[in-house]
Design an enzyme around this catalytic site. Structure first.
Site, PDB file in Angstrom:
ATOM      1  N   TYR A   1      45.708  42.960  -1.686  1.00 35.35           N
ATOM      2  CA  TYR A   1      44.581  42.647  -2.574  1.00 35.35           C
ATOM      3  C   TYR A   1      43.763  41.518  -1.919  1.00 35.35           C
ATOM      4  O   TYR A   1      44.322  40.651  -1.238  1.00 35.35           O
ATOM      5  CB  TYR A   1      45.131  42.221  -3.933  1.00 35.35           C
ATOM      6  CG  TYR A   1      44.090  41.987  -4.989  1.00 35.35           C
ATOM      7  CD1 TYR A   1      43.505  43.065  -5.662  1.00 35.35           C
ATOM      8  CD2 TYR A   1      43.694  40.702  -5.327  1.00 35.35           C
ATOM      9  CE1 TYR A   1      42.540  42.844  -6.632  1.00 35.35           C
ATOM     10  CE2 TYR A   1      42.732  40.475  -6.300  1.00 35.35           C
ATOM     11  CZ  TYR A   1      42.153  41.556  -6.950  1.00 35.35           C
ATOM     12  OH  TYR A   1      41.196  41.336  -7.906  1.00 35.35           O
TER      13      TYR A   1
ATOM     14  N   THR B   1      42.590  38.635  -2.424  1.00 33.31           N
ATOM     15  CA  THR B   1      42.910  37.210  -2.490  1.00 33.31           C
ATOM     16  C   THR B   1      44.311  36.874  -1.959  1.00 33.31           C
ATOM     17  O   THR B   1      44.711  35.701  -1.988  1.00 33.31           O
ATOM     18  CB  THR B   1      42.814  36.699  -3.938  1.00 33.31           C
ATOM     19  OG1 THR B   1      43.714  37.446  -4.772  1.00 33.31           O
ATOM     20  CG2 THR B   1      41.392  36.840  -4.452  1.00 33.31           C
ATOM     21  N   LYS B   2      45.056  37.861  -1.484  1.00 32.71           N
ATOM     22  CA  LYS B   2      46.385  37.573  -0.942  1.00 32.71           C
ATOM     23  C   LYS B   2      46.255  36.792   0.372  1.00 32.71           C
ATOM     24  O   LYS B   2      45.189  36.705   0.975  1.00 32.71           O
ATOM     25  CB  LYS B   2      47.152  38.870  -0.692  1.00 32.71           C
ATOM     26  CG  LYS B   2      47.365  39.719  -1.935  1.00 32.71           C
ATOM     27  CD  LYS B   2      48.109  38.983  -3.032  1.00 32.71           C
ATOM     28  CE  LYS B   2      48.402  39.904  -4.208  1.00 32.71           C
ATOM     29  NZ  LYS B   2      49.031  39.205  -5.338  1.00 32.71           N
ATOM     30  N   ASN B   3      47.369  36.244   0.836  1.00 38.98           N
ATOM     31  CA  ASN B   3      47.336  35.502   2.102  1.00 38.98           C
ATOM     32  C   ASN B   3      46.817  36.372   3.229  1.00 38.98           C
ATOM     33  O   ASN B   3      46.134  35.892   4.137  1.00 38.98           O
ATOM     34  CB  ASN B   3      48.726  34.966   2.438  1.00 38.98           C
ATOM     35  CG  ASN B   3      49.156  33.865   1.489  1.00 38.98           C
ATOM     36  OD1 ASN B   3      48.944  33.949   0.286  1.00 38.98           O
ATOM     37  ND2 ASN B   3      49.775  32.816   2.026  1.00 38.98           N
TER      38      ASN B   3
END
Length: 373
Positions: free
Chosen positions: A180, A182-184
Site C-alpha cells: 500500500y 504509505t508502507k515502508n
C-alpha cells in the site's frame, strides 16, 4: 501523516521511465516486471520465493491457504492490528482464535499463544509485526512448533526489519507483505506479496492467486481467486526497493529525534531499536481513552497530523455479532484505548519533528504515557 510527493520527487525520472517501459511493452499482468520484482524482493528478504499478489490482505489469505489453512481451520492471531488478519481468516472460512499481546511490545505474547494451544488448539498462527517492530519470532515459532501449527508472518508494517541477520519474512513458513502506498515500501496503488522458503507453498500460492490454474484454463487447486500484481506496480516497486534501507534509516532518525527532544514529563517515548524496529508508525500511549482523546484534540488544534492505530480490537468489531462478547483480552483492550500515532516517515524534516515535539510538550490535558519498549 505521510508526504508521498516529497518522497517520490527525487525518483520522478526513474519512476516515469519505469511506467514508460511497461506502456511500451504492451504487457500489463504477470510479465517480466513482476518476475523481476519477485526475484529481487525474495533476495532482499533472504528467501528463495516471492509471489506478487493484488494487495496485502489477499497476501495474508493466500499465505495462510498456502500453508494449509482453510475452512474450519483455527488460526491464532492478535486482535490489535486493524482487522486485516481477521478479514483474511474469515475469507478462508477459518475460525479466528484471538491471543493477547505483550504489554511492552504490543505484539503477540508467546505465553498467551501457548495457553491458547492448551485451551482449544490452533492449526496456524498469524504473527503481526506491529508498527514496524519484529515480534518475538523465536519464542512464537517454538510455541507453534510444540502445538504442530504453521506460522505465517504479517509483515505489512515491517519491510526490512531485521534481527540476528534475519529479515522479517524469513522466520515463518510463509509471510505476507502489503505495498500500500504509505508502507515502508509502497507502490502507486494496491499490491502485495507472499514470500516463503518452501517451494511447495510458493507453488500453491502461485496457483491460488490466479483461479487455481496450473496452466491456462486448467483449474487444479482451490478455492482460488484473482489476485495478481500488475506490471506497473512491479516496475514502480523495482525502482523503490533499493531505497528501502535508507528510508528505514531515516525513519529511525526521526524516532531518535523525538526521543532526544520531547521533554513532556508525563511522556515516556517508545524505544525504537534501529534494525529490529523500522518505525512504520510512531505510537504514543495515553493513560486511558479520555486522555488519548484529549491529546488528539490538542494536536488537532495545533494542526499536527495524528491517527489511532487501532481504536477497536478485532474481537469487539460488530461484524462478529457478539460472538466474542465473553472473550476478554485485557492488554489488547487497554492498548486500543490508549494508542495514538504521530508522524514518522522518511520525508519528515527535522523542523517538522520539532513542530510535533513542541505540540506534545505544550499538552496540558490529562496525563499521558507511552509504550516503553
Amino acid at each position: 501523516m505521510n508526504d508521498l510527493v516529497t518522497l517520490h520527487a527525487p525518483l520522478a525520472g526513474a519512476l516515469t521511465a519505469a511506467v514508460r517501459r511497461v506502456l511500451d511493452s504492451g504487457w500489463f499482468i504477470l510479465g517480466r516486471e513482476v518476475a523481476a520484482f519477485e526475484e529481487a524482493f525474495a533476495a532482499y528478504c533472504g528467501v528463495p520465493h516471492a509471489v506478487g499478489v493484488g494487495n496485502g490482505t489477499d497476501a495474508i489469505e493466500l499465505a495462510l491457504a498456502g500453508v494449509g489453512a482453510g475452512r474450519g481451520s483455527r488460526v491464532a492471531l492478535a486482535a490489535n492490528a486493524g482487522g486485516y488478519g481477521t478479514t483474511a481468516v474469515l475469507a478462508l472460512g477459518a475460525e479466528p482464535v484471538y491471543v493477547d499481546v505483550d504489554e511492552a511490545t504490543a505484539t503477540m505474547d508467546p505465553a498467551c499463544l501457548d495457553r491458547a494451544g492448551r485451551d482449544g488448539g490452533f492449526d496456524a498462527v498469524l504473527v503481526t509485526h506491529l508498527y514496524g517492530r519484529l515480534a518475538d519470532m523465536a519464542a512464537l515459532r517454538a510455541v507453534a512448533d510444540r502445538h504442530g501449527a504453521a506460522v505465517v508472518e504479517d509483515c505489512a508494517q515491517a519491510h526490512g526489519a531485521t534481527r540476528a541477520g534475519r529479515r522479517a519474512g524469513a522466520w515463518g513458513d510463509a509471510a505476507a507483505f502489503s505495498f500500500y502506498p504509505t508502507k515502508n515500501l509502497g507502490a502507486l496503488g494496491d499490491a502485495g506479496a507472499v514470500v516463503t522458503a518452501d517451494a511447495g507453498v510458493a507453488g500453491r500460492v502461485r496457483r491460488l492467486r490466479q483461479y487455481g490454474w496450473d496452466r491456462k484454463y486448467h483449474q487444479a487447486d482451490g478455492p482460488a481467486r484473482n489476485s495478481r500484481m500488475d506490471e506497473l506496480q512491479a516496475a514502480v516497486l523495482g525502482v523503490k526497493l533499493p531505497h528501502l534501507d535508507d528510508w528505514n534509516a531515516r525513519r529511525a532518525r526521526v524516532a531518535a529525534r523525538y526521543a532526544a527532544t520531547v521533554r513532556h514529563p508525563a511522556l515516556t517515548l517508545p524505544h525504537v531499536a534501529a534494525g529490529e524496529h523500522v518505525a512504520h508508525l510512531y505510537v504514543l500511549r495515553a493513560a486511558d481513552r479520555a486522555a488519548r482523546d484529549a491529546l488528539a484534540a490538542h494536536l488537532r488544534a495545533a494542526g499536527v497530523p495524528h491517527d489511532v492505530h487501532y481504536p477497536v480490537p478485532d474481537h469487539r468489531q460488530p461484524v462478529h455479532g457478539g460472538r466474542f462478547d465473553a472473550l476478554t483480552l485485557p492488554v489488547t483492550e487497554r492498548l486500543c484505548a490508549q494508542v495514538l500515532s504521530v508522524p514518522c516517515h522518511p520525508a519528515l524534516g527535522d523542523d517538522d519533528v520539532d513542530r510535533v515535539t513542541a505540540a506534545l510538550d505544550a499538552f496540558r490535558g490529562a496525563e499521558v504515557t507511552t509504550c516503553t519498549a
